[in-house]
Design an enzyme around this catalytic site. Structure first.
Site, mmCIF file in Angstrom:
data_model
loop_
_atom_site.group_PDB
_atom_site.id
_atom_site.type_symbol
_atom_site.label_atom_id
_atom_site.label_comp_id
_atom_site.label_asym_id
_atom_site.label_seq_id
_atom_site.Cartn_x
_atom_site.Cartn_y
_atom_site.Cartn_z
ATOM 1 N N LYS A 187 0.879 -1.180 0.000
ATOM 2 C CA LYS A 187 0.000 0.000 0.000
ATOM 3 C C LYS A 187 0.913 1.225 0.000
ATOM 4 C CE LYS A 187 -4.123 1.895 0.312
ATOM 5 N NZ LYS A 187 -5.108 1.825 -0.774
ATOM 6 N N ASP A 219 -5.406 -3.119 -2.280
ATOM 7 C CA ASP A 219 -6.851 -3.057 -2.563
ATOM 8 C C ASP A 219 -7.136 -3.517 -3.991
ATOM 9 O OD1 ASP A 219 -5.432 -0.783 -3.316
ATOM 10 O OD2 ASP A 219 -7.044 0.633 -2.840
ATOM 11 N N ASP A 243 -2.568 -12.234 5.311
ATOM 12 C CA ASP A 243 -3.635 -12.903 6.065
ATOM 13 C C ASP A 243 -4.956 -12.732 5.330
ATOM 14 O OD1 ASP A 243 -5.020 -14.115 8.254
ATOM 15 O OD2 ASP A 243 -5.611 -12.107 8.911
ATOM 16 N N ASP A 247 -7.134 -15.680 2.698
ATOM 17 C CA ASP A 247 -8.515 -16.165 2.888
ATOM 18 C C ASP A 247 -9.306 -15.985 1.596
ATOM 19 O OD1 ASP A 247 -8.096 -16.702 5.628
ATOM 20 O OD2 ASP A 247 -10.111 -15.976 6.144
#
Ligand code: IPM
Ligand code: MG
Length: 355
Positions: A187, A219, A243, A247
């Site tokens: 980022k 993002d 993390d 997922d």
């Protein structure tokens, strides 16, 4: 070969899924003439209940002294009330840090037998999903200072060049062994730590001219993973971004229950765990999918014990099990035969053949 494996069953579905992975490891030992010694270690909620500490030093030491660690899952609502530094998850973070396993490897690969289970459109899935997320595991905001003062809470995010460089190298090395494309995710339009991340990755790229490095904001990456996952080969990113993205990446392959992970540091002693949690709602009901843990055991054989044939044998057995139409509840679909956790383990053992 003789290997000492520290086994952390943990909480929720942890004990049942680990049991099935041990069945598979025992069969491998029998087929290939290895001896696997299992050393039970307590961590998580069960350790809080037993010792008042999610990872007592004695249990960490068993893991450090082993050849590798197999872990089920930890945590559950029962321990939600305990203070932050005594939560079951804190045991896991202390284990990762104590073992020095800074590099977490999470594959997102679709099993052809499960392409219907992906929530993505068929046209997207058909382009292929086969990438790896290399997640920095013992730095960043997870390990910065955490404190709450009055009505303000503070979590500190720090990365040093050395921490970024060592995980960056794993990213480049992993890409070199695969499709030679590395996407560095950060980022850098907002965070200083991400600007440093990007700088270090580009400096490292000079040492890996055969690997194509690209940059992506986190993002945008979250969006690209659902829009066009086929574009990714290896993604390297910091702890918390990894993390979250892992997922997301697991879900597009059909089920988080299928995904294994390896965590390694400077030695061959690794930590192997499925990426899913302890699922207390289905614990003890013989409903859990043990495949994420079984495939984690396969990764242990491949990456820590240098047993590639044994690892292939496990992966082939999982594939044969899926080919025959067996499914646990999480990946059940029409026309398939639903099985419980124990039966799933037995069927995979039955399908194990020496390669
Ligand atoms: C994971 C988990 C852990 C993490 C939790 C349980 C601390 O979500 O392994 O991805 O955030 O690393
Ligand atoms: Mg997670």
């Amino acid at each position: 070969m003789v290997k000492n494996i520290a086994v952390i069953r943990g909480d929720g579905i942890g004990p049942e899924i680990v049991e099935e992975a041990l069945k598979v490891l025992n069969k491998i030992a029998e087929l290939y003439g290895h001896t696997f010694n299992y050393i039970d270690a307590d961590m998580g909620g069960c350790a809080i209940d037993k010792y008042g500490d999610p990872l007592p030093q004695s249990e960490l030491q068993k893991c450090i002294d082993s050849d590798s660690v197999l872990l089920g899952a930890v945590g559950g609502d029962k321990w939600n009330g305990v203070p932050g530094n005594m939560r079951p998850e804190k045991g896991l973070l202390r284990l990762r840090a104590g073992m020095g396993v800074y590099s977490n490897n999470r594959p997102a690969k679709i099993w052809p037998q499960l392409s219907d289970a992906s929530p993505l459109k068929k046209s997207i899935v058909d382009k292929g999903i086969d990438f790896i997320i290399v997640r920095e595991l013992i730095g960043g905001i997870y390990f910065g200072e955490h404190k709450t003062e009055g009505d303000t809470a503070i979590d500190v995010l720090t990365y040093s060049e050395a921490e970024i460089e060592r995980i960056g190298r794993i990213g480049f090395e992993t890409a070199r062994k695969r499709g030679k494309r590395l996407c560095s995710v950060e980022k850098s339009n907002v965070l200083d730590s991400s600007r440093l991340w990007k700088k270090v990755m580009h400096k490292l790229a000079e040492e890996y001219p055969d690997v194509e490095l690209s940059d992506m904001l986190v993002d945008n990456c979250a969006m690209q993973i659902v829009k066009n996952p086929a574009q990714f080969d290896v993604v390297v990113t910091e702890n918390m971004f990894g993390d979250i993205l892992s997922d997301e990446a697991s879900m597009i392959t059909g089920s988080i229950g299928m995904i294994p992970s390896s965590s390694l540091g400077a030695t061959s002693c690794g930590l192997y765990e499925p990426i899913h949690g302890s699922a207390p709602d289905i614990a003890g009901k013989d409903l859990a999918n043990p495949i994420g843990t079984i495939l984690s055991a396969a990764m242990m054989l491949r990456f820590s014990f240098d047993m590639p044939n044994e690892a292939d044998a496990i992966e082939n057995a999982v594939s044969a099990y899926l080919d025959k139409g067996y499914r646990t509840a999480d990946i059940m679909s029409e026309g398939m035969q639903q099985v419980g956790c124990k039966h799933c383990g037995d069927l995979i053992v039955e399908n194990l053949k020496k390669v």
